[in-house]
Design a protein around this motif. Structure first.
Motif, PDB file in Angstrom:
ATOM      1  N   UNK A 131       0.773  -1.170  -0.329  1.00  0.00           N
ATOM      2  CA  UNK A 131       0.117  -0.113   0.070  1.00  0.00           C
ATOM      3  C   UNK A 131       1.075   1.253   0.124  1.00  0.00           C
ATOM      4  N   UNK A 132       0.331   2.307  -0.456  1.00  0.00           N
ATOM      5  CA  UNK A 132       1.216   3.503  -0.724  1.00  0.00           C
ATOM      6  C   UNK A 132       1.493   4.105   0.655  1.00  0.00           C
ATOM      7  N   UNK A 133       0.783   3.978   1.736  1.00  0.00           N
ATOM      8  CA  UNK A 133       1.056   4.614   3.217  1.00  0.00           C
ATOM      9  C   UNK A 133       1.333   3.449   4.037  1.00  0.00           C
ATOM     10  N   UNK A 134       2.003   2.426   3.502  1.00  0.00           N
ATOM     11  CA  UNK A 134       2.419   1.421   4.349  1.00  0.00           C
ATOM     12  C   UNK A 134       3.514   1.770   5.602  1.00  0.00           C
ATOM     13  N   UNK A 135       4.295   2.696   5.352  1.00  0.00           N
ATOM     14  CA  UNK A 135       5.197   3.219   6.224  1.00  0.00           C
ATOM     15  C   UNK A 135       4.696   4.402   7.271  1.00  0.00           C
ATOM     16  N   UNK A 136       3.336   4.782   7.191  1.00  0.00           N
ATOM     17  CA  UNK A 136       2.728   5.584   7.697  1.00  0.00           C
ATOM     18  C   UNK A 136       1.852   5.221   8.518  1.00  0.00           C
ATOM     19  N   UNK A 137       1.632   5.786   9.799  1.00  0.00           N
ATOM     20  CA  UNK A 137       0.445   5.309  10.568  1.00  0.00           C
ATOM     21  C   UNK A 137      -0.802   6.155  10.197  1.00  0.00           C
ATOM     22  N   UNK A 138      -1.800   5.916  10.556  1.00  0.00           N
ATOM     23  CA  UNK A 138      -3.132   6.676  10.524  1.00  0.00           C
ATOM     24  C   UNK A 138      -2.889   7.929  11.467  1.00  0.00           C
ATOM     25  N   UNK A 139      -3.364   9.109  11.189  1.00  0.00           N
ATOM     26  CA  UNK A 139      -3.152  10.316  11.805  1.00  0.00           C
ATOM     27  C   UNK A 139      -3.658   9.929  13.300  1.00  0.00           C
ATOM     28  N   UNK A 140      -4.594   9.497  13.588  1.00  0.00           N
ATOM     29  CA  UNK A 140      -5.065   9.236  14.965  1.00  0.00           C
ATOM     30  C   UNK A 140      -4.162   8.609  15.781  1.00  0.00           C
ATOM     31  N   UNK A 141      -3.525   7.409  15.232  1.00  0.00           N
ATOM     32  CA  UNK A 141      -2.677   6.437  15.946  1.00  0.00           C
ATOM     33  C   UNK A 141      -1.387   7.267  16.017  1.00  0.00           C
ATOM     34  N   UNK A 142      -0.683   8.115  15.029  1.00  0.00           N
ATOM     35  CA  UNK A 142       0.210   8.790  15.110  1.00  0.00           C
ATOM     36  C   UNK A 142       0.349   9.832  16.091  1.00  0.00           C
ATOM     37  N   UNK A 143      -0.881  10.715  16.347  1.00  0.00           N
ATOM     38  CA  UNK A 143      -1.159  11.511  17.373  1.00  0.00           C
ATOM     39  C   UNK A 143      -0.971  10.962  18.773  1.00  0.00           C
ATOM     40  N   UNK A 144      -1.556   9.863  18.736  1.00  0.00           N
ATOM     41  CA  UNK A 144      -1.639   9.183  20.251  1.00  0.00           C
ATOM     42  C   UNK A 144      -0.163   8.801  20.579  1.00  0.00           C
ATOM     43  N   UNK A 145       0.729   8.085  19.635  1.00  0.00           N
ATOM     44  CA  UNK A 145       2.017   7.926  19.918  1.00  0.00           C
ATOM     45  C   UNK A 145       2.873   8.938  20.162  1.00  0.00           C
ATOM     46  N   UNK A 146       2.663  10.162  19.477  1.00  0.00           N
ATOM     47  CA  UNK A 146       3.475  11.277  19.846  1.00  0.00           C
ATOM     48  C   UNK A 146       3.086  11.762  21.097  1.00  0.00           C
ATOM     49  N   UNK A 147       1.775  11.739  21.660  1.00  0.00           N
ATOM     50  CA  UNK A 147       1.544  12.065  22.920  1.00  0.00           C
ATOM     51  C   UNK A 147       2.203  11.485  24.018  1.00  0.00           C
ATOM     52  N   UNK A 148       2.280   9.751  23.776  1.00  0.00           N
ATOM     53  CA  UNK A 148       2.766   9.078  24.740  1.00  0.00           C
ATOM     54  C   UNK A 148       4.123   9.259  24.757  1.00  0.00           C
ATOM     55  N   UNK A 149       5.111   9.442  23.613  1.00  0.00           N
ATOM     56  CA  UNK A 149       6.321   9.911  23.627  1.00  0.00           C
ATOM     57  C   UNK A 149       6.683  11.297  24.517  1.00  0.00           C
ATOM     58  N   UNK A 150       5.697  12.217  24.225  1.00  0.00           N
ATOM     59  CA  UNK A 150       5.858  13.540  24.910  1.00  0.00           C
ATOM     60  C   UNK A 150       5.644  13.286  26.348  1.00  0.00           C
ATOM     61  N   UNK A 151       4.916  12.726  26.714  1.00  0.00           N
ATOM     62  CA  UNK A 151       4.518  12.500  28.283  1.00  0.00           C
ATOM     63  C   UNK A 151       5.797  11.687  29.001  1.00  0.00           C
ATOM     64  N   UNK A 152       6.182  10.749  28.364  1.00  0.00           N
ATOM     65  CA  UNK A 152       7.535   9.737  28.738  1.00  0.00           C
ATOM     66  C   UNK A 152       8.578  10.631  28.944  1.00  0.00           C
ATOM     67  N   UNK A 153       8.912  11.597  27.881  1.00  0.00           N
ATOM     68  CA  UNK A 153      10.024  12.558  27.790  1.00  0.00           C
ATOM     69  C   UNK A 153       9.835  13.598  29.052  1.00  0.00           C
ATOM     70  N   UNK A 154       8.636  14.114  29.304  1.00  0.00           N
ATOM     71  CA  UNK A 154       8.608  15.022  30.457  1.00  0.00           C
ATOM     72  C   UNK A 154       8.505  14.480  31.931  1.00  0.00           C
ATOM     73  N   UNK A 155       8.178  13.226  31.622  1.00  0.00           N
ATOM     74  CA  UNK A 155       8.386  12.469  33.145  1.00  0.00           C
ATOM     75  C   UNK A 155       9.483  11.834  33.583  1.00  0.00           C
ATOM     76  N   UNK A 156      10.342  11.777  32.630  1.00  0.00           N
ATOM     77  CA  UNK A 156      11.835  11.220  32.919  1.00  0.00           C
ATOM     78  C   UNK A 156      12.735  12.439  33.399  1.00  0.00           C
ATOM     79  N   UNK A 157      12.338  13.869  33.478  1.00  0.00           N
ATOM     80  CA  UNK A 157      13.132  14.950  33.920  1.00  0.00           C
ATOM     81  C   UNK A 157      13.193  14.888  35.360  1.00  0.00           C
TER      82      UNK A 157
END
Length: 172
Positions: free
Chosen positions: A146-172
């Motif tokens: 598929x054309x977008x096989x390397x891309x996640x659906x935007x909703x899922x990508x936003x959710x992962x970005x949010x988790x990543x951001x929370x994990x990085x802010x909680x490490x400090x």
């Protein structure tokens, strides 16, 4: 008092018990039992004692179930398993023996009545299942082609970005 119709002659009882056992099976069983004893007895040092504390319980699907009266004997049998299997196979060419299983006396452990799996049928079934799941993923836009096989659906990508951001802010 007992009625004469309740009495069964011993010969009739034995005939009923052994009616479904073929003479060939009886001969194989006797030969297997004798070869078990002679093979185990031939193990250096503890062979005779080991044979005296073990006996065959069952043979199903190439698995020979052996019973012992102490777990220590099971450990010794496991140490010599390859030797025992080789000896049994040489002495019982018409009986399929692939592995040994063990149980302690008093245990009710038994070999399951498992029908051997036809691996080619299993492989074909798994391939069909994989192909249908791959097709469903491709239709949903996640397949390899598929054309977008390397891309996640935007909703899922936003959710992962949010988790990543929370994990990085909680490490400090």
């Amino acid at each position: 008092m007992t009625d004469e119709t309740d009495i069964i002659r011993a010969s009739d009882m034995i005939t009923r018990v052994f009616k479904n056992i073929s003479p060939e099976d009886m001969q194989n069983s006797t030969q297997l039992s004798n070869s078990w004893r002679s093979t185990v007895e031939s193990i250096s040092r503890n062979g005779a004692k080991l044979a005296a504390h073990t006996h065959i319980v069952d043979l199903k699907n190439g698995i020979l179930l052996v019973e012992t009266d102490h777990s220590g004997w099971i450990q010794l049998l496991q140490l010599h398993q390859k030797y025992i299997l080789t000896g049994l196979r040489r002495l019982n060419k018409n009986v399929r023996i692939e592995s040994l299983a063990f149980r302690l006396s008093g245990s009710n452990a038994q070999l399951a009545d498992i029908v051997p799996v036809d691996m080619e049928k299993e492989r074909t079934w798994l391939q069909k299942k994989f192909d249908s799941e791959e097709e469903a993923l491709q239709k949903a836009g996640f397949g390899q082609n598929s054309a977008n096989s390397t891309e996640l659906p935007s909703e899922l990508q936003n959710l992962f970005d949010k988790f990543k951001s929370e994990m990085l802010t909680n490490q400090s």
